[in-house]
Design a protein around this motif. Structure first.
Motif, short mmCIF file in Angstrom:
data_model
loop_
_atom_site.label_atom_id
_atom_site.label_comp_id
_atom_site.label_asym_id
_atom_site.label_seq_id
_atom_site.Cartn_x
_atom_site.Cartn_y
_atom_site.Cartn_z
N ARG A 403 0.80 -1.23 0.00
CA ARG A 403 0.00 0.00 0.00
C ARG A 403 0.83 1.28 0.00
O ARG A 403 0.55 2.23 0.74
N ASP A 406 -2.35 2.92 -4.18
CA ASP A 406 -3.59 2.15 -4.30
C ASP A 406 -3.80 1.80 -5.76
O ASP A 406 -3.46 2.59 -6.64
N ARG A 420 -7.35 -1.06 1.77
CA ARG A 420 -7.78 0.31 2.07
C ARG A 420 -8.57 0.40 3.37
O ARG A 420 -8.82 1.47 3.87
#
Lengths: 596, 595
Positions: A403, A406, A420
């Motif tokens: 991450r 994204d 997320r």
């Protein structure tokens, strides 16, 4: 691309309002400070009153000069001076205190926000310019807050008081004064806009300047070995001159707009006298005004002109501060689009993690897709190697998995949870990426290793190094764990920097380990030794290794082959290498050829 | 600002010395802005005169006689407006002049400082953090020339002050002398202020540098901070320094806050003393009321110049500190000495001789010792050794980033230290392990400003196996790279850096593990390109991979900073176990896996 917000579209008042809301300290005790400011500015009339009283009553009194009266008057005035001077001291000291505290808060907030920005956004701004935003841009604001902001409020007050006083004497003459100043007030907006643009350019040039200056510093070795000093200097000179030109231009606007106040004042003085005469002659209205009153009015006008000129000066100087303030607020306005889900964020369970890519695609803003339709599941505890040509999208895969970015399509899941939605702290403690160029901080080796686990003891670090088979290397360093690594770790070799990065990962003890060419600069013997150590460490964890040395692929449970942004093959090494004409077979053939 | 050294016991003297440097450098601009300031001062007085004239000749007659000529009204308007416009001219000249002077001095210092950055040796750079150097060129330069802004105003008002003082002395000597006692007090106040503020101002400027160091390093390592979730700790590190700066600034501010009103109060108190004394002198018949009024009025006139000089002096502590920090960089010596010799640029590969070379940060633990080897023109030598065996140090010495402690490096028989500046780079190109890209286009990054036709750029890119991805970039050769530029992978950056070396057609090419981030297939193609090209360049490669080593005619095996064995690869593998273990590690691993 999410660009860094320059803040240039934020209006002046809006900037001040938002700036204050970001630094609540600025409002602390503001009433007291304002009261002190009023008291301090009242100090300006003490001596004129004392002189006038002494002249009228002390020297030219009906009974001749009066020493007793003068002495008492002087003592009272001295007391008033001491009091108002103290008020001025207290006001300035308070302003320094609140503004420095407020700005420190703002600085720290902006600094933190830079780290919260996505990697992509961080890279849209030159490093030097980013540093300027939390250092010199903030410093610009300080001068204004101490010597401008509040005193501007006071001068507005003085303007109002002077206006009331003028109206009391003669509303017609007051009108004349305001009409004479109207062009100034009306043109202020225009000049403010011009100045605002001029100072925004200056601040932008500062960023470019810093970036140009950093080139011979950060790239010192390349500049020397290619003997491009002259060219580098030319580039710096260009930035220096551009900054000089922008600053001079802004100064020109400041000087010009400030000089306008004086012209209005001259006009007002003439206007008061002329209209005063007309009024006295009864040519305008049938007002009764004496010569004394007209002259007294001329003096009151100076009470009006002083604060107006001070106010315009503050306004022009403010544009410089506001330009700096805007850029800092601009950082805070740039969305941290890798948003930490906050309290609703999920915590990953302890133990090895399942990894899943579902229809993942990624493209850099405005660029062609780097990854397309990636569907991949990695069961917990599996060791996966990702291979592919340089530029095939392998590293992007690693960045999505940790991450750092994204995906533009699809989602990445850990244990069934969309990345997320995972709480940032949970994510960072469970998932660790070891990049190819592990950045080191200018500190000791131990301190750098502790980036992996805060508070790790020296013994724990030594144990971790021993687990990785790095005990000999560590023992061979001049000061062992206390060895200073230099700026960016440059006292160590590139291979050694990678070892420290591995040590960090080892201490971090993650559940999912992602290695992106993590040992590419280490010698083969050490690399294979580390490879074996890593294999032991990976037991009980999920691991994804990006490598171009196919020995890693051979040792993995499964190999994923990426080509032109797609997964083209997957399976164990032994099976893939059999597929004639496949991408993997090709990679393998050149790997074997290279080993000679 | 190159030769002047600013010394002096207090910072007042030093502050004036800094200003004197600027005045000597910009006499014309300084004169113009000072004249502007004098004009402003004179016209401020003239304004009062115009009011007086209008009162006597226009206002009073108008009210007395009831009628007045229109011409006189126009005269009032003209006089006021004329004075106002001239005064505006004075303001513009003063402020713009001060600005021009200030920014010129800033630009001059910045160019001088960065010239130093470019000429000082690598050793110096290694000792000075990036953030500090950025701060020297930015905020220190700004601080140094800060007092130029209030300078013309202060100088202009000095004239006003002198006139007022002379008038005072003529009006009443005793009262004037009493009034003028304010001057020693002003000087004493200033000395106390400078003493109190200097230390804190120095500390604040130092902290500004340190803060920018932390920010620079932290943003540089942003990826590590992010992947390890260390944002809170980094923020704490920055906060600690920001808070230290905050406290220091508040201390400086408190001292400043006391200085300004004290300076303003001194002449005011003097006025009161003169008034009391004046009344007594009038009573004793020593003077007349008018002279008392004149002296007090002139004292108030003097109080404004004193304040504006105070604003100037108030800037001094920071200025002196900034100047000294900048000066320290300008005075840093140890620039690498260069000879006069030129290097032959035509012809085939260069001959490289290394004899008796020794180098080390600490004499007792040298990084490299007693290294001697020769590379004949057109031949290839591979430097092989374990991680941290001194290979990269050797390439730094070959490219003369640092100089040997003992022994010599010769190119075509010439000691590299005898070559004139820039000559070595015409013969030798190095591709470092970590690629550095400039904030420039692909073309600019490869040519580095040299006039090279695009075909040659593409050819170099082709050999470096970078033509494919460069062609795919949105603007091809014009795509911007560097800090703000297109994100390139490590392997792509290395290949741009390789093309930069190749395009120069060096006679001696040094590759420091320059293909470590490139995958095997691409690397094989690069090596094939280097081999097949009609380049007869002498090649020194630092390598681990056998394919790269395979290029070499001779291998030098380094261990602990010394050459422990040398010879063709095949021979070394046969006779040196350590060497065999190092280069055959992958095969050994392979066997381990497959067996």
């Amino acid at each position: 691309m999410t660009m860094m917000d320059t803040g240039e579209d934020i209006g002046g008042w809006e900037t001040i309002r938002r700036g204050i809301s970001h630094s609540p300290e600025l409002k602390e005790g503001i009433r007291t400070t304002l009261a002190l400011a009023v008291l301090a500015s009242a100090g300006q009339v003490v001596v004129p009153i004392a002189v006038q009283q002494t002249v009228d009553r002390g020297l030219r009194g009906s009974g001749g000069p009066d020493a007793t009266f003068t002495t008492w008057l002087a003592l009272a005035a001295a007391a008033a001076i001491v009091l108002t001077s103290w008020a001025s001291y207290a006001m300035t000291a308070r302003l320094f205190s609140t503004s420095e505290r407020g700005l420190a808060t703002l600085r720290v907030k902006a600094f933190r926000h830079v780290h919260d920005l996505p990697l992509l956004t961080q890279n849209t701004e030159r490093r030097g310019a980013l540093v300027a935003r939390v250092t010199s841009d903030v410093d610009q604001v300080s001068q204004f807050l101490v010597f401008g902001g509040l005193l501007f409020v006071v001068s507005i007050g003085q303007i109002l008081v002077a206006t009331v006083l003028m109206i009391v004497y003669s509303w017609q003459l007051a009108l004349v004064v305001w009409i004479c100043f109207a062009p100034l007030f009306l043109s202020l907006r225009y000049f403010q806009r011009k100045l605002s643009i001029a100072y925004a350019t200056v601040r932008r040039q500062v960023g470019i300047l810093l970036s140009a200056i950093s080139e011979p510093v950060v790239g010192a070795a390349v500049v020397r070995s290619y003997a491009v000093e002259a060219r580098t200097q030319e580039r710096i000179d260009a930035a220096v001159l551009a900054h000089q030109a922008a600053s001079t231009r802004a100064q020109g606007f400041t000087a010009f707009s400030f000089s306008l106040g004086g012209i209005s004042a001259g006009l007002a003085n003439a206007g008061v006298l002329i209209v005063g005469i007309w009024l006295g002659q009864g040519r305008l209205w049938s007002d009764d005004i004496s010569a004394g009153e007209v002259l007294a009015f001329a003096f009151i006008v100076t009470l009006f002109v002083g604060p107006v000129q001070f106010g315009t000066q503050v306004l022009t100087d403010a544009q410089n501060a506001i330009a700096g303030w805007r850029r800092v607020i601009g950082i805070l306005d740039t969305p941290a689009d890798l948003v930490d889900p906050g309290p609703s964020g999920q915590t990953l369970p302890a133990g090895a993690l399942d990894v899943a890519f579902e229809g993942v695609g990624f493209a850099y803003p405005g660029g062609p897709p780097v990854l397309r339709d990636i569907d991949l599941t990695i069961p917990a505890g599996r060791r996966v190697a990702v291979v592919g040509e340089t530029g095939s999208g392998k590293s992007t895969l690693a960045k999505l998995l940790t991450r750092l970015m994204d995906p533009t399509d699809g989602r990445v899941l850990l244990d069934g949870v969309d990345l997320r939605e995972v709480a940032e702290t949970s994510l960072r403690s469970s998932v660790v990426l070891v990049p190819q160029e592990g950045f080191l901080f200018d500190d000791t080796l131990a301190a750098n290793a502790r980036y992996g686990r805060l508070g790790a003891t020296d013994d724990e670090i030594l144990a971790a190094a021993a687990d990785l088979g790095l005990g000999d290397w560590l023992a061979g360093l001049p000061d062992g764990l206390a060895t200073r690594v230099g700026q960016r770790g440059e006292s160590l070799s590139a291979g050694e920097r990678q070892l420290v990065a591995l040590l960090r990962a080892q201490l971090a003890d993650p559940d999912l380990l992602v290695l992106d060419e993590a040992t590419s600069a280490v010698d083969p013997e050490l690399e294979t030794r580390i490879g074996r150590a890593l294999e032991r460490l990976m037991s009980g964890r999920t691991s994804v290794t990006i490598a171009h040395r196919l020995s890693t692929a051979e040792a993995a449970d499964e190999v994923v082959v990426v080509d032109h942004g797609r997964i083209v093959q997957r399976g164990p090494h032994a099976a893939l290498v059999q597929e004639d004409g496949s991408v993997y077979a090709g990679l393998h053939a050149s790997w074997v050829a290279q080993r000679g | 600002m190159t030769d002047e050294r600013v010394s002096g016991a207090g910072s007042t003297g030093a502050g004036f010395a800094v200003l004197w440097v600027a005045i000597k450098r910009e006499p014309a601009v300084f004169t113009i802005s000072t004249i502007g300031s004098l004009l402003f001062g004179a016209l401020t007085v003239a304004d009062a005169w115009v009011l007086g004239w209008s009162t006597d000749h226009v206002v009073l007659p108008a009210f007395r006689d009831g009628e007045i000529g229109g011409g006189l009204l126009w005269a009032v308007l003209g006089l006021f407006l004329g004075v106002a416009i001239l005064r505006a001219v004075g303001i513009v000249a003063r402020r713009l002049g001060a600005g021009v002077m200030q920014y010129r001095m800033q630009a001059r210092s910045r160019r001088a400082v960065t010239r130093q950055y470019l000429s000082l040796p690598m050793e110096w750079h290694q000792k000075h953090p990036t953030g500090e150097l950025l701060s020297n060129a930015n905020s220190d330069v700004e601080a140094a020339w800060g007092p130029i802004a209030p300078l013309p105003m202060a100088v202009g008002t000095v004239a006003m002050m002198v006139i007022a003082v002379v008038q005072m002395l003529f009006a009443d000597l005793v009262l004037a002398v009493v009034g003028l006692l304010v001057f020693p007090l002003v000087i004493a106040t200033n000395v106390i202020y400078q003493r109190l503020a200097q230390g804190w101002a120095t500390r604040a400027q130092q902290l500004r540098g340190e803060l920018s160091e932390i920010a620079h390093e932290s943003f540089d390592g942003a990826m590590v901070v992010k992947t390890l979730g260390r944002e809170p700790e980094e923020t704490a590190r920055f906060r600690a320094k920001a808070e230290e700066l905050r406290e220091t600034n508040i201390r400086v501010g408190r001292i400043r806050a006391a200085f300004d009103p004290t300076l303003a109060a001194l002449p005011n108190i003097a006025v009161l003393i003169v008034l009391v004394l004046g009344v007594h002198r009038v009573l004793s018949g020593a003077t007349v009321a008018g002279d008392v009024v004149t002296v007090t009025y002139l004292l108030t006139v003097v109080s404004f110049p004193i304040r504006s000089i105070g604003w100037l002096l108030g800037e001094f502590p920071r200025s002196v500190v900034g100047y000294r920090r900048v000066d320290a960089v300008l005075r840093a010596s140890g620039a690498m000495p260069y000879g006069e010799a030129t290097a032959p640029v035509s012809g085939d590969g260069a001959r490289l001789d290394v004899s008796g070379l020794a180098y080390g940060y600490h004499a007792d633990r040298p990084l490299l010792r007693d290294l001697s080897f020769t590379v004949e023109p057109g031949r290839t030598v591979a430097l092989v050794g374990a991680t941290a065996s001194g290979k990269s140090t050797l390439t730094n010495l070959l490219t003369r980033l640092v100089d040997v402690d003992a022994g010599a490096i010769r190119v075509d028989g010439l000691d590299v230290r005898e070559l004139a500046r820039g000559e070595l780079a015409r013969v030798l190109s190095v591709v470092p392990q970590t690629a550095f890209l400039f904030d420039d286009t692909v073309r600019g990054n490869i040519t580095l400003g040299a006039d090279v036709p695009d075909e040659e750029v593409w050819e170099a890119l082709r050999t470096a196996q970078a033509d494919g991805f460069v062609a795919a970039l949105s603007d091809g050769l014009d795509t911007r790279l560097g800090e703000r530029g297109t994100s390139l992978s490590g392997g792509q950056r290395q290949r741009i850096s390789l093309a930069r070396a190749l395009v120069r057609r060096p006679r001696l090419l040094v590759l420091d593990d320059a293909t470590s981030a490139v995958d095997p297939e691409v690397e094989a193609r690069i090596l094939a390109g280097l081999r097949s090209e009609d380049r007869d360049a002498t090649l020194v490669v630092v390598a681990y991979r056998k394919a790269t080593i395979g290029l070499a005619d001779e291998v030098l095996f380094l261990s602990d900073g010394a050459i422990v064995d040398r010879g063709p690869h095949d021979e070394l593998v046969g006779r040196n176990d350590d060497y065999a273990r190092l280069v055959n590690a992958y095969e050994a691993e392979h066997e381990g896996v497959t067996s």
